[in-house]
Design an enzyme around this catalytic site. Structure first.
Site, PDB file in Angstrom:
ATOM      1  N   CYS A 278       0.799  -1.210   0.158  1.00 58.40           N
ATOM      2  CA  CYS A 278      -0.177  -0.202   0.037  1.00 58.40           C
ATOM      3  C   CYS A 278       0.731   1.194  -0.198  1.00 58.40           C
ATOM      4  O   CYS A 278       0.308   2.280  -0.548  1.00 58.40           O
ATOM      5  CB  CYS A 278      -0.859  -0.001   1.210  1.00 58.40           C
ATOM      6  SG  CYS A 278      -1.795  -1.392   1.392  1.00 58.40           S
TER       7      CYS A 278
ATOM      8  N   HIS B  76      -8.936   2.758  -3.085  1.00 53.53           N
ATOM      9  CA  HIS B  76      -7.395   2.685  -2.608  1.00 53.53           C
ATOM     10  C   HIS B  76      -6.716   1.857  -3.444  1.00 53.53           C
ATOM     11  O   HIS B  76      -6.639   0.569  -3.304  1.00 53.53           O
ATOM     12  CB  HIS B  76      -7.367   2.197  -1.080  1.00 53.53           C
ATOM     13  CG  HIS B  76      -6.254   1.651  -0.615  1.00 53.53           C
ATOM     14  ND1 HIS B  76      -4.815   2.324  -1.004  1.00 53.53           N
ATOM     15  CD2 HIS B  76      -5.714   0.701   0.396  1.00 53.53           C
ATOM     16  CE1 HIS B  76      -3.998   1.733  -0.279  1.00 53.53           C
ATOM     17  NE2 HIS B  76      -4.599   0.850   0.544  1.00 53.53           N
TER      18      HIS B  76
ATOM     19  N   CYS C 225      -1.198   2.463   6.933  1.00 46.85           N
ATOM     20  CA  CYS C 225      -0.969   1.142   7.154  1.00 46.85           C
ATOM     21  C   CYS C 225      -0.285   0.319   5.790  1.00 46.85           C
ATOM     22  O   CYS C 225      -0.971   0.623   4.857  1.00 46.85           O
ATOM     23  CB  CYS C 225      -1.762   0.567   7.934  1.00 46.85           C
ATOM     24  SG  CYS C 225      -3.413   0.429   7.184  1.00 46.85           S
TER      25      CYS C 225
ATOM     26  N   GLY D 178       0.364  -3.747   4.194  1.00 51.45           N
ATOM     27  CA  GLY D 178       0.441  -4.989   4.362  1.00 51.45           C
ATOM     28  C   GLY D 178       1.482  -5.610   4.893  1.00 51.45           C
ATOM     29  O   GLY D 178       2.712  -5.165   4.756  1.00 51.45           O
TER      30      GLY D 178
END
Length: 400
Positions: free
Chosen positions: A94, A347, A378, A380
């Site tokens: 991300c 996203h 955040c 992954g």
């Protein structure tokens, strides 16, 4: 000889409208999305000669097919940059675009580059997260992590467990507010100036033009969200309504040294202050922004009280609320994601970092009383990333 560290500035950023997986970009190549972003940056900044771009870093989480082949280099060539401009690909899931920014910014600060383009792309409709990967079975068999660590929605449920005060009702209220704020930002024309319209093609419907974010659901209410299924756990708290979707899109931005911006007549929108990444338990990857922010604040010599503008990626509502709860910030604090976030816009994994930066730059433009802001997300597999920025429009500069 020791080198002097140079100031790095964010000059401009753009993105495509974000799409739903299998939606408006179903028949559009991933690399064409980011190519259009690079071209748009050059069009919007005519004082920047293409040959002055020293590096192109483009992130993708699933580096396969039309998101593979060292996409930073191929996108640079296809966007019309000279063949003397190098490029590379980045993957931090991300936080891909965020890492593209921080990595190239470090090169600018060191003096290796004067001007760079950094961004990211994710076509989750063509390339679902995890496509083609082969996780080492030892991760599970040796109990290095719980199996839930490999399912992002399950990590969000785990985060609800860790923060029992963050109820589904709070998460749904936050999600509905994100949709409302995004709709208001659109109505006030705060988002559209940085969107790059994309020509789309459908075998059934012919040619079209993507000019708005497809995932948005204006008018969403808490009542609408209350009855949605909880796919990651029976009677759970994480739903499609209080999470970001599965999306397609691309972003790109121009970073330069302060000296190069002045030389080329480019007006900075933000100045880089510090950045940090941190690792956490993969099973609760949503807490990653907390230690990353602590590290970035320490590097900057600041405290959370110095930060007056926040752009927090909304992978899941619970993840944002955990960050806010840690710092004693109210769920509806107006400094946080005032234009809405990923729950509304979408996203597309590796692209989202620059969307956060675009929206923070807009906050800085609209709020000259604010000196410092941050972008955080955040990541992954148990990470977080935070970048702290300074507002060049800060009214205190005039008084200094």
């Amino acid at each position: 000889m020791p080198r002097e560290i140079r100031d790095v500035v964010f000059v401009d950023g753009v993105r495509t409208p974000f799409g739903k997986a299998k939606g408006q970009y179903a028949e559009t190549r991933a690399d064409d999305l980011v190519i259009k972003c690079i071209r748009e940056l050059l069009r919007r900044n005519p004082g920047l000669p293409p040959e002055r771009v020293d590096e192109v870093a483009i992130a993708a989480t699933t580096q396969i097919g039309d998101q593979g082949l060292t996409i930073g280099r191929t996108a640079a060539l296809l966007a019309g940059l000279p063949n003397t401009t190098p490029g590379y690909a980045i993957d931090r899931m991300c936080a891909g675009a965020m890492t593209a920014v921080t990595t190239t910014a470090a090169g600018v600060a060191f003096g290796a580059y004067d001007v760079v383009i950094a961004g990211g792309v994710e076509h989750m409709g063509r390339h679902p997260m995890g496509e083609g990967v082969d996780p080492n079975p030892r991760i599970i068999s040796e109990k290095l992590v719980d199996t839930s660590a490999l399912v992002m929605g399950s990590t969000a449920e785990n985060l609800h467990d860790r923060f029992p005060g963050i109820t589904k009702e709070r998460a749904d209220a936050y999600a509905a507010a994100s949709q409302e704020k995004a709709a208001k930002a659109y109505a006030n024309d705060l988002i559209q100036p940085d969107l790059v319209p994309i020509a789309t093609r459908s075998a059934e419907q012919g040619w079209g033009l993507a000019s708005t974010d497809e995932p948005m659901r204006p008018g969403t209410t808490v009542e609408d969200l209350a009855g949605l299924k909880t796919p990651f756990r029976p009677h759970g708290r994480v739903t499609a309504g209080n999470s970001a979707g599965i999306n397609d899109g691309a972003t790109a931005c121009v970073l330069t040294s302060a000296e190069a911006a002045e030389e080329l007549g480019l007006t900075p929108k933000m100045k880089l202050v510090s950045y940090a990444f941190a690792g956490v338990e993969p099973e609760v990857m949503g807490v990653g922004p907390i230690p990353a922010t602590e590290k970035a604040l320490k590097l900057a010599g600041l405290t959370i009280d110095d930060i007056q503008a926040f752009e927090v990626n909304e992978a899941f509502a619970v993840q944002v609320l955990a960050f806010l709860e840690h710092y004693g910030i109210a769920d509806d604090d107006p400094r946080v994601n005032p234009y809405g976030g990923a729950i509304a816009y979408g996203h597309p994994l590796a692209s989202s970092g620059v969307r956060l930066m675009n929206q923070l730059a807009k906050q800085f433009e609209q709020r000259p009383e604010v000196r410092y802001g941050l972008t955080t997300m955040c990541v992954g597999l148990g990470m977080g990333g935070t970048v702290i920025w300074e507002n060049p429009n800060w009214e205190g500069n005039a008084a200094a």
